[in-house]
Motif scaffolding. Structure first.
Motif, mmCIF file in Angstrom:
data_model
loop_
_atom_site.group_PDB
_atom_site.id
_atom_site.type_symbol
_atom_site.label_atom_id
_atom_site.label_comp_id
_atom_site.label_asym_id
_atom_site.label_seq_id
_atom_site.Cartn_x
_atom_site.Cartn_y
_atom_site.Cartn_z
ATOM 1 N N GLY A 110 16.746 -6.849 3.928
ATOM 2 C CA GLY A 110 16.445 -5.585 3.265
ATOM 3 C C GLY A 110 15.376 -4.803 4.018
ATOM 4 N N ILE A 111 15.585 -3.516 4.159
ATOM 5 C CA ILE A 111 14.571 -2.636 4.752
ATOM 6 C C ILE A 111 14.059 -1.663 3.691
ATOM 7 C CG2 ILE A 111 14.260 -0.680 6.335
ATOM 8 C CD1 ILE A 111 15.705 -2.206 8.444
ATOM 9 N N ASP A 112 14.997 -1.055 2.950
ATOM 10 C CA ASP A 112 14.585 -0.066 1.949
ATOM 11 C C ASP A 112 13.713 -0.685 0.866
ATOM 12 O OD1 ASP A 112 16.060 1.752 3.350
ATOM 13 O OD2 ASP A 112 17.842 1.544 2.099
ATOM 14 N N ASP A 113 14.012 -1.928 0.487
ATOM 15 C CA ASP A 113 13.212 -2.567 -0.569
ATOM 16 C C ASP A 113 11.773 -2.790 -0.099
ATOM 17 O OD1 ASP A 113 14.125 -4.505 1.237
ATOM 18 O OD2 ASP A 113 13.758 -6.103 -0.199
ATOM 19 N N GLN A 114 11.630 -3.167 1.178
ATOM 20 C CA GLN A 114 10.274 -3.365 1.717
ATOM 21 C C GLN A 114 9.522 -2.040 1.778
ATOM 22 O OE1 GLN A 114 9.625 -5.976 5.136
ATOM 23 N NE2 GLN A 114 11.831 -6.264 5.239
ATOM 24 N N PHE A 115 10.264 -0.993 2.172
ATOM 25 C CA PHE A 115 9.665 0.338 2.274
ATOM 26 C C PHE A 115 9.151 0.802 0.904
ATOM 27 C CE2 PHE A 115 10.423 5.024 2.169
ATOM 28 C CZ PHE A 115 9.378 5.387 2.994
ATOM 29 N N LEU A 116 9.984 0.652 -0.130
ATOM 30 C CA LEU A 116 9.587 1.091 -1.464
ATOM 31 C C LEU A 116 8.479 0.210 -2.030
ATOM 32 C CD1 LEU A 116 13.094 1.950 -2.953
ATOM 33 C CD2 LEU A 116 11.273 3.564 -2.411
ATOM 34 N N ALA A 117 8.558 -1.093 -1.774
ATOM 35 C CA ALA A 117 7.527 -2.004 -2.280
ATOM 36 C C ALA A 117 6.167 -1.663 -1.671
ATOM 37 C CB ALA A 117 7.910 -3.445 -1.967
ATOM 38 N N ARG A 118 6.165 -1.245 -0.395
ATOM 39 C CA ARG A 118 4.910 -0.891 0.262
ATOM 40 C C ARG A 118 4.288 0.356 -0.361
ATOM 41 N NH1 ARG A 118 2.890 -2.604 4.934
ATOM 42 N NH2 ARG A 118 3.753 -4.582 5.596
ATOM 43 N N GLN A 119 5.108 1.131 -1.077
ATOM 44 C CA GLN A 119 4.574 2.328 -1.728
ATOM 45 C C GLN A 119 4.269 2.072 -3.200
ATOM 46 O OE1 GLN A 119 6.017 6.002 -0.311
ATOM 47 N NE2 GLN A 119 7.353 5.005 1.141
ATOM 48 N N GLY A 120 4.244 0.815 -3.566
ATOM 49 C CA GLY A 120 3.779 0.449 -4.902
ATOM 50 C C GLY A 120 4.856 0.277 -5.951
ATOM 51 N N PHE A 121 6.118 0.368 -5.573
ATOM 52 C CA PHE A 121 7.177 0.207 -6.567
ATOM 53 C C PHE A 121 7.490 -1.265 -6.811
ATOM 54 C CE2 PHE A 121 8.040 4.469 -4.897
ATOM 55 C CZ PHE A 121 8.106 5.174 -6.084
ATOM 56 N N ARG A 122 7.925 -1.540 -8.020
ATOM 57 C CA ARG A 122 8.408 -2.889 -8.331
ATOM 58 C C ARG A 122 9.886 -2.921 -7.944
ATOM 59 N NH1 ARG A 122 5.685 -4.488 -13.943
ATOM 60 N NH2 ARG A 122 7.364 -5.966 -13.850
ATOM 61 N N VAL A 123 10.205 -3.781 -6.985
ATOM 62 C CA VAL A 123 11.551 -3.751 -6.406
ATOM 63 C C VAL A 123 12.184 -5.140 -6.453
ATOM 64 C CG1 VAL A 123 12.927 -3.118 -4.383
ATOM 65 C CG2 VAL A 123 10.739 -1.992 -4.778
ATOM 66 N N LYS A 124 13.455 -5.150 -6.823
ATOM 67 C CA LYS A 124 14.232 -6.386 -6.737
ATOM 68 C C LYS A 124 15.410 -6.104 -5.813
ATOM 69 C CE LYS A 124 16.455 -9.789 -9.757
ATOM 70 N NZ LYS A 124 15.820 -10.954 -9.145
ATOM 71 N N GLY A 125 15.702 -7.018 -4.926
ATOM 72 C CA GLY A 125 16.749 -6.760 -3.934
ATOM 73 C C GLY A 125 17.984 -7.624 -4.096
ATOM 74 N N ILE A 126 19.127 -7.037 -3.782
ATOM 75 C CA ILE A 126 20.387 -7.792 -3.685
ATOM 76 C C ILE A 126 20.946 -7.481 -2.301
ATOM 77 C CG2 ILE A 126 22.723 -8.117 -4.581
ATOM 78 C CD1 ILE A 126 21.790 -7.158 -7.289
ATOM 79 N N TYR A 127 21.088 -8.499 -1.484
ATOM 80 C CA TYR A 127 21.459 -8.275 -0.080
ATOM 81 C C TYR A 127 22.799 -8.930 0.280
ATOM 82 C CZ TYR A 127 16.390 -7.996 -0.309
ATOM 83 O OH TYR A 127 15.116 -7.708 -0.695
#
Lengths: 134, 197
Positions: B44-61
């Motif tokens: 995952g790239i987008d999940d890491q990007f959003l998580a770095r901006q403070g979002f709570r993210v769960k990924g399915i890859y």
């Protein structure tokens, strides 16, 4: 999922004692993405998405390319001036109807060109040796 | 829990839109937001990007939630609903997903309590590649537009052609959707975000 998209991803971690300036790294990645986009484009566009996430500590930059002429960059505030000593690169190329093996080869060439350019930039600097940690 | 499904072809601006809208919901409205990121690749790239901006993210890859990973989608949505209990769940589909099949999966197998509210579909259209993408894969692009309540035409500054003509094409596929033109790299009109909220 129609129009099967081939997805290739790579992760590399670099190290230099003296550090690489964020702006230089972003520009190098941008140039590499533009070249890769040229290789995979059809009718002047990427039928997919090529992107790189560059991170080190609090610093990050996301580079996104969908055309051979343009790369969009979303970066943390201090990325341009930051000196990155152990940056991590996540590269991904997802392109519809493109041979997976060929896409993987092109992405690997893209990484080699990034490493070659950065090594050349650091050549001659006392603390400038570039190493690939992972 | 309100569920918003973000659809649109690869590179059309889905993650950028989530970044703007998520920030609005959290910072301006004080709401609890979770993002469910689905990416075709194993990493995952987008999940890491959003998580770095403070979002709570769960990924399915490693596949698409519209056809390959339907079980993972249902499990993740149910888990988020029961354990995290956000005000908003934003699901970012892969750029190759057909939103209607995601909706069908959620309707048939999702936790009924968690899915009481209707799932809203927002589809991003990339104006800069519209002509080429619509020519190369018309069925997928049409399917993504057809399911949307809101169609955001992104990168309108790079459109080679007439915006009104593009809107007409979209209208031919979807007669009921609200259509808005945006340049997400420059931000989003707060009025549009308020309307969405």
């Amino acid at each position: 999922m129609s129009n099967e998209g081939q997805s290739i991803a790579r992760r590399i971690k670099l190290a230099t004692e003296g550090g690489l300036r964020g702006s230089l790294l972003c520009q190098t990645l941008k140039n590499a993405l533009l070249k890769l986009a040229e290789e995979v484009s059809v009718q002047g566009v990427v039928v997919g998405h090529i992107k790189v996430l560059l991170t080190e500590g609090e610093n990050f930059a996301l580079l996104s390319c969908t055309r051979p002429s343009r790369v969009e960059i979303q970066a943390s505030e201090n990325m341009d001036t930051a000196m990155l000593r152990e940056p991590v690169l996540h590269l991904a190329a997802i392109v519809a109807n493109f041979p997976e093996e060929k896409l993987g080869g092109l992405l690997d060439q893209c990484i080699l060109s990034i490493l070659r350019f950065l090594s050349d930039e650091l050549l001659g600097k006392e603390d400038g040796q570039l190493r690939v940690l992972e | 829990m309100k569920i918003i499904l973000i659809s649109g072809f690869l590179g059309s601006g889905k993650t950028t839109f989530i970044r703007h809208w998520g920030a609005f919901l959290v910072q301006e409205r004080g709401l609890k937001v979770v993002v469910l990121e689905n990416e075709v690749g194993e990493v995952g790239i987008d999940d890491q990007f959003l998580a770095r901006q403070g979002f709570r993210v769960k990924g399915i890859y490693g596949g698409c939630i519209c056809c390959q990973l339907t079980g993972e989608l249902v499990a993740a949505v149910n888990q988020i609903a029961t354990e995290m209990q956000p005000d908003y769940l934003i699901i970012e589909a892969t750029g190759l997903a057909r939103p209607e099949t995601v909706l069908k999966t959620l309707r048939e197998y999702g936790n009924k309590e968690a899915l009481r509210a209707r799932v809203i579909v927002v589809t991003l259209v990339d104006a800069s590649r519209w002509q080429e993408l619509f020519e190369i894969m018309p069925e997928l692009i049409s399917a993504q537009i057809a399911s949307a309540e809101l169609v955001l035409i992104n990168k309108v500054d790079e459109l080679e052609g007439n915006l009104a003509e593009l809107e007409t094409k979209i209208r031919e596929v979807n007669t009921r959707a609200r259509i808005a033109a945006v340049i997400l790299r420059e931000g989003v009109d707060p009025a549009l975000l308020k309307e969405l909220n």
